[in-house]
Design a protein around this motif. Structure first.
Motif, PDB file in Angstrom:
ATOM      1  N   SER A 160     -77.660 -18.764 -34.552  1.00  0.00           N
ATOM      2  CA  SER A 160     -78.184 -17.477 -34.080  1.00  0.00           C
ATOM      3  C   SER A 160     -77.055 -16.461 -33.914  1.00  0.00           C
ATOM      4  O   SER A 160     -77.201 -15.294 -34.299  1.00  0.00           O
ATOM      5  N   ARG A 161     -75.927 -16.891 -33.360  1.00  0.00           N
ATOM      6  CA  ARG A 161     -74.784 -15.984 -33.219  1.00  0.00           C
ATOM      7  C   ARG A 161     -74.251 -15.566 -34.598  1.00  0.00           C
ATOM      8  O   ARG A 161     -73.877 -14.418 -34.810  1.00  0.00           O
ATOM      9  N   VAL A 197     -76.296 -12.766 -36.129  1.00  0.00           N
ATOM     10  CA  VAL A 197     -76.019 -11.465 -35.526  1.00  0.00           C
ATOM     11  C   VAL A 197     -74.712 -10.872 -36.053  1.00  0.00           C
ATOM     12  O   VAL A 197     -74.633  -9.688 -36.369  1.00  0.00           O
ATOM     13  N   GLU A 198     -73.695 -11.714 -36.171  1.00  0.00           N
ATOM     14  CA  GLU A 198     -72.355 -11.226 -36.502  1.00  0.00           C
ATOM     15  C   GLU A 198     -72.047 -11.189 -37.996  1.00  0.00           C
ATOM     16  O   GLU A 198     -71.142 -10.460 -38.416  1.00  0.00           O
TER      17      GLU A 198
END
Length: 113
Positions: free
Chosen positions: A67-68, A71-72
């Motif tokens: 998930s991170r 986003v990045e």
């Protein structure tokens, strides 16, 4: 974990690029790759201690890193084809590990959620 895997499979089906050599140029790419590499030790801990919760904890941690990463590090909208192919390769590795974790836990993965 189920949602993360279904979402990842949807992304990979849409991305239109095959995997390429992995280049870990962004910290989120490195974190996700290292999380994928933790699969073997997690399985060993779970089996040695007869502790399936170890595998569950690992799977949730991997899903969180994924998930991170989303986003990045854009995958589908990435314009540099080398970076995109590298990220696809990282995603494919993550897909394989998440699928195996869920299989070991006896979970069926739906095609969509």
């Amino acid at each position: 974990m189920l949602y993360a895997l279904v979402r990842l499979r949807t992304l990979l089906a849409k991305v239109g690029t095959g995997p390429g050599p992995v280049v870990l140029g962004h910290p989120a790419e490195r974190r996700l790759a290292l999380a994928v590499l933790g699969f073997g030790p997690a399985v060993h801990r779970a089996a040695a201690g007869r502790a399936p919760h170890e595998l569950v904890a690992y799977g949730f941690s991997l899903a969180g890193e994924l998930s991170r990463f989303y986003v990045e590090c854009p995958v589908g909208s990435e314009t540099d084809l080398g970076v995109k192919a590298s990220r696809v390769a990282i995603c494919r590795a993550t897909e394989g590990v998440l699928a195996r974790v869920l299989e070991l836990l006896g979970c069926e993965v739906p095609a969509a959620m």
